[in-house]
Design an enzyme around this catalytic site. Structure first.
Site, PDB file in Angstrom:
ATOM      1  CG  HIS A  75      -2.141  -1.148   1.316  1.00 15.31           C
ATOM      2  ND1 HIS A  75      -2.215  -1.646   2.291  1.00 15.31           N
ATOM      3  CD2 HIS A  75      -2.799  -1.303   0.452  1.00 15.31           C
ATOM      4  CE1 HIS A  75      -3.254  -2.567   2.313  1.00 15.31           C
ATOM      5  NE2 HIS A  75      -3.687  -2.157   1.079  1.00 15.31           N
ATOM      6  CE  LYS A 110     -15.113  -7.858   3.684  1.00 19.53           C
ATOM      7  NZ  LYS A 110     -14.226  -7.486   2.889  1.00 19.53           N
ATOM      8  NE  ARG A 164      -3.290  -7.664  -4.845  1.00 13.42           N
ATOM      9  CZ  ARG A 164      -3.938  -8.006  -3.959  1.00 13.42           C
ATOM     10  NH1 ARG A 164      -3.599  -8.133  -2.427  1.00 13.42           N
ATOM     11  NH2 ARG A 164      -5.204  -8.092  -4.070  1.00 13.42           N
ATOM     12  CB  SER A 197      -4.403  -6.236   4.501  1.00 10.95           C
ATOM     13  OG  SER A 197      -4.069  -4.821   4.347  1.00 10.95           O
TER      14      SER A 197
END
Length: 159
Positions: A17, A41, A90, A127
């Protein structure tokens, strides 16, 4: 003034990040880091804790503003006159989803999305993966800033 936003949940912020935020901060006068609020969440860190961590690890950039948002990212952008979203990619699998989001966001508001290829060092990093490895006692010191590592270690010890 050239402005962009780097959105995400950042639970916790990783070196991947930070790499994207740092690169965006060289291209834009102001980079807003928007920490997503998702009530469905339960994060490891509260939104306020994430904001604090991000502010601390980006302080040296000098042009990063960090705040939370709930709702549509394009509304966040409209409210702050931000014409661009910066997203790290990514892998090809990221592109499929992110392209759909970029097209939807542009169609809703005209906000452009710029894709930045992730530094290969961080191409596998998320993460969720950091939290999982750390929870099992794995070494994640090379994946997160030292401040984040300390807070992550403390939080996991409490569980």
């Amino acid at each position: 003034m050239r402005r962009a936003v780097c959105p995400g949940s950042f639970d916790p912020i990783t070196n991947g990040h930070l790499d994207i935020i740092a690169r965006a901060s060289k291209l834009y006068d102001v980079v807003h880091v928007a920490v997503m609020i998702n009530q469905s969440k339960k994060g490891l860190f509260t939104v306020d804790e994430r904001i604090e961590l991000i502010r601390e690890v980006t302080a040296d950039f000098g042009n990063v503003e960090v705040e939370s948002f709930h709702g549509l990212l394009v509304d966040f952008c409209k409210q702050r006159d931000i014409p661009a979203i910066v997203k790290g990619l990514r892998a090809v699998s990221d592109f499929d989803y992110e392209l759909q989001m970029a097209q939807m966001n542009n169609g809703l508001s005209g906000v452009e999305t710029l894709f930045v290829p992730t530094n290969p060092t961080y191409s596998f990093l998320s993460s969720s993966l950091v939290k999982e490895v750390a929870a099992w006692g794995g070494d994640v010191s090379h994946l997160v800033p030292p401040l984040v590592l300390g807070r992550l270690t403390e939080r996991l010890a409490q569980k």
